[in-house]
Design a protein around this motif. Structure first.
Motif, PDB file in Angstrom:
ATOM      1  N   VAL A   1     -11.181 -92.262 -30.358  1.00 40.39           N
ATOM      2  CA  VAL A   1     -10.768 -91.275 -29.360  1.00 40.39           C
ATOM      3  C   VAL A   1      -9.547 -91.785 -28.589  1.00 40.39           C
ATOM      4  N   ALA A   2      -9.545 -93.064 -28.237  1.00 40.44           N
ATOM      5  CA  ALA A   2      -8.394 -93.639 -27.532  1.00 40.44           C
ATOM      6  C   ALA A   2      -7.142 -93.577 -28.402  1.00 40.44           C
ATOM      7  N   ALA A   3      -7.273 -93.900 -29.690  1.00 39.75           N
ATOM      8  CA  ALA A   3      -6.124 -93.851 -30.600  1.00 39.75           C
ATOM      9  C   ALA A   3      -5.611 -92.422 -30.733  1.00 39.75           C
ATOM     10  N   TYR A   4      -6.530 -91.469 -30.870  1.00 41.42           N
ATOM     11  CA  TYR A   4      -6.143 -90.057 -30.992  1.00 41.42           C
ATOM     12  C   TYR A   4      -5.415 -89.609 -29.720  1.00 41.42           C
ATOM     13  N   SER A   5      -5.960 -89.982 -28.570  1.00 42.34           N
ATOM     14  CA  SER A   5      -5.352 -89.600 -27.288  1.00 42.34           C
ATOM     15  C   SER A   5      -3.978 -90.227 -27.110  1.00 42.34           C
ATOM     16  N   SER A   6      -3.842 -91.486 -27.502  1.00 43.94           N
ATOM     17  CA  SER A   6      -2.541 -92.158 -27.388  1.00 43.94           C
ATOM     18  C   SER A   6      -1.484 -91.478 -28.243  1.00 43.94           C
ATOM     19  N   LYS A   7      -1.856 -91.122 -29.463  1.00 46.09           N
ATOM     20  CA  LYS A   7      -0.908 -90.422 -30.344  1.00 46.09           C
ATOM     21  C   LYS A   7      -0.532 -89.066 -29.774  1.00 46.09           C
ATOM     22  N   ALA A   8      -1.521 -88.352 -29.200  1.00 40.83           N
ATOM     23  CA  ALA A   8      -1.227 -87.050 -28.602  1.00 40.83           C
ATOM     24  C   ALA A   8      -0.269 -87.205 -27.416  1.00 40.83           C
ATOM     25  N   MET A   9      -0.453 -88.244 -26.613  1.00 43.90           N
ATOM     26  CA  MET A   9       0.453 -88.487 -25.484  1.00 43.90           C
ATOM     27  C   MET A   9       1.854 -88.818 -25.969  1.00 43.90           C
ATOM     28  N   GLU A  10       1.953 -89.600 -27.052  1.00 41.92           N
ATOM     29  CA  GLU A  10       3.272 -89.939 -27.605  1.00 41.92           C
ATOM     30  C   GLU A  10       4.000 -88.692 -28.097  1.00 41.92           C
ATOM     31  N   ARG A  11       3.244 -87.718 -28.607  1.00 37.60           N
ATOM     32  CA  ARG A  11       3.842 -86.461 -29.077  1.00 37.60           C
ATOM     33  C   ARG A  11       4.115 -85.501 -27.922  1.00 37.60           C
ATOM     34  N   GLY A  12       3.693 -85.877 -26.708  1.00 41.37           N
ATOM     35  CA  GLY A  12       3.928 -85.043 -25.537  1.00 41.37           C
ATOM     36  C   GLY A  12       2.942 -83.894 -25.404  1.00 41.37           C
ATOM     37  N   GLU A  13       1.798 -83.999 -26.048  1.00 39.33           N
ATOM     38  CA  GLU A  13       0.797 -82.933 -25.979  1.00 39.33           C
ATOM     39  C   GLU A  13       0.032 -83.020 -24.665  1.00 39.33           C
ATOM     40  N   LEU A  14      -0.252 -81.856 -24.084  1.00 40.48           N
ATOM     41  CA  LEU A  14      -0.961 -81.806 -22.814  1.00 40.48           C
ATOM     42  C   LEU A  14      -2.455 -82.038 -23.012  1.00 40.48           C
ATOM     43  N   TYR A  15      -3.006 -81.520 -24.105  1.00 33.66           N
ATOM     44  CA  TYR A  15      -4.441 -81.639 -24.363  1.00 33.66           C
ATOM     45  C   TYR A  15      -4.676 -82.501 -25.595  1.00 33.66           C
ATOM     46  N   SER A  16      -5.760 -83.249 -25.569  1.00 33.28           N
ATOM     47  CA  SER A  16      -6.130 -84.105 -26.688  1.00 33.28           C
ATOM     48  C   SER A  16      -7.602 -83.861 -26.995  1.00 33.28           C
ATOM     49  N   ILE A  17      -7.873 -83.111 -28.065  1.00 32.87           N
ATOM     50  CA  ILE A  17      -9.243 -82.776 -28.433  1.00 32.87           C
ATOM     51  C   ILE A  17      -9.457 -83.248 -29.866  1.00 32.87           C
ATOM     52  N   PRO A  18     -10.132 -84.383 -30.062  1.00 35.10           N
ATOM     53  CA  PRO A  18     -10.245 -84.955 -31.406  1.00 35.10           C
ATOM     54  C   PRO A  18     -11.201 -84.230 -32.354  1.00 35.10           C
ATOM     55  N   GLN A  19     -12.212 -83.537 -31.842  1.00 35.07           N
ATOM     56  CA  GLN A  19     -13.178 -82.890 -32.713  1.00 35.07           C
ATOM     57  C   GLN A  19     -12.675 -81.515 -33.152  1.00 35.07           C
ATOM     58  N   PRO A  20     -12.611 -81.270 -34.486  1.00 30.84           N
ATOM     59  CA  PRO A  20     -12.109 -79.981 -34.978  1.00 30.84           C
ATOM     60  C   PRO A  20     -12.885 -78.780 -34.447  1.00 30.84           C
ATOM     61  N   MET A  21     -14.207 -78.901 -34.340  1.00 26.55           N
ATOM     62  CA  MET A  21     -15.003 -77.776 -33.839  1.00 26.55           C
ATOM     63  C   MET A  21     -14.627 -77.458 -32.391  1.00 26.55           C
ATOM     64  N   HIS A  22     -14.393 -78.482 -31.586  1.00 30.01           N
ATOM     65  CA  HIS A  22     -14.019 -78.259 -30.196  1.00 30.01           C
ATOM     66  C   HIS A  22     -12.585 -77.751 -30.076  1.00 30.01           C
ATOM     67  N   GLN A  23     -11.708 -78.138 -31.007  1.00 26.15           N
ATOM     68  CA  GLN A  23     -10.352 -77.591 -31.029  1.00 26.15           C
ATOM     69  C   GLN A  23     -10.402 -76.082 -31.253  1.00 26.15           C
ATOM     70  N   LEU A  24     -11.223 -75.665 -32.209  1.00 25.46           N
ATOM     71  CA  LEU A  24     -11.374 -74.244 -32.504  1.00 25.46           C
ATOM     72  C   LEU A  24     -11.940 -73.494 -31.300  1.00 25.46           C
ATOM     73  N   ALA A  25     -12.948 -74.075 -30.655  1.00 22.97           N
ATOM     74  CA  ALA A  25     -13.536 -73.439 -29.473  1.00 22.97           C
ATOM     75  C   ALA A  25     -12.508 -73.317 -28.357  1.00 22.97           C
ATOM     76  N   TRP A  26     -11.673 -74.342 -28.184  1.00 20.51           N
ATOM     77  CA  TRP A  26     -10.658 -74.307 -27.134  1.00 20.51           C
ATOM     78  C   TRP A  26      -9.643 -73.200 -27.407  1.00 20.51           C
ATOM     79  N   VAL A  27      -9.203 -73.091 -28.659  1.00 23.28           N
ATOM     80  CA  VAL A  27      -8.230 -72.047 -29.020  1.00 23.28           C
ATOM     81  C   VAL A  27      -8.845 -70.668 -28.804  1.00 23.28           C
TER      82      VAL A  27
END
Length: 87
Positions: free
Chosen positions: A35-61
């Protein structure tokens, strides 16, 4: 607040959401390191949200695209006890 409970994990399971989170952590594929690695990569890409689980990504969208529909669906699931934490 019981410091011993926090240390041995009992504090995390004292509530329904804590029990669900613990179940997810026990059988989930994500560790704190992934989760930390996923979040770090998302921050490097300038993403505001970091949701590593695909099911939760779908729910968020879905919630962002159709908030009222999602709230109604969640309410229906709770009323009909299709959600684990509805009981």
């Amino acid at each position: 607040y019981d410091r011993n409970a926090a240390r041995d994990g009992r504090a995390a399971t004292g509530s329904v959401s804590g029990r669900i989170a613990k179940e997810d952590m026990d059988k989930g594929s994500h560790t704190s390191e992934t989760v930390a690695a996923y979040s770090s990569k998302a921050m490097e890409r300038g993403e505001l949200y970091s949701i590593p689980q695909p099911m939760h990504q779908l729910a968020w969208v879905a919630k962002r695209a159709m908030p009222n529909t999602c709230y109604k669906a969640i309410g229906w699931l709770h009323r009909n006890q299709f959600v684990r934490f509805a009981s």
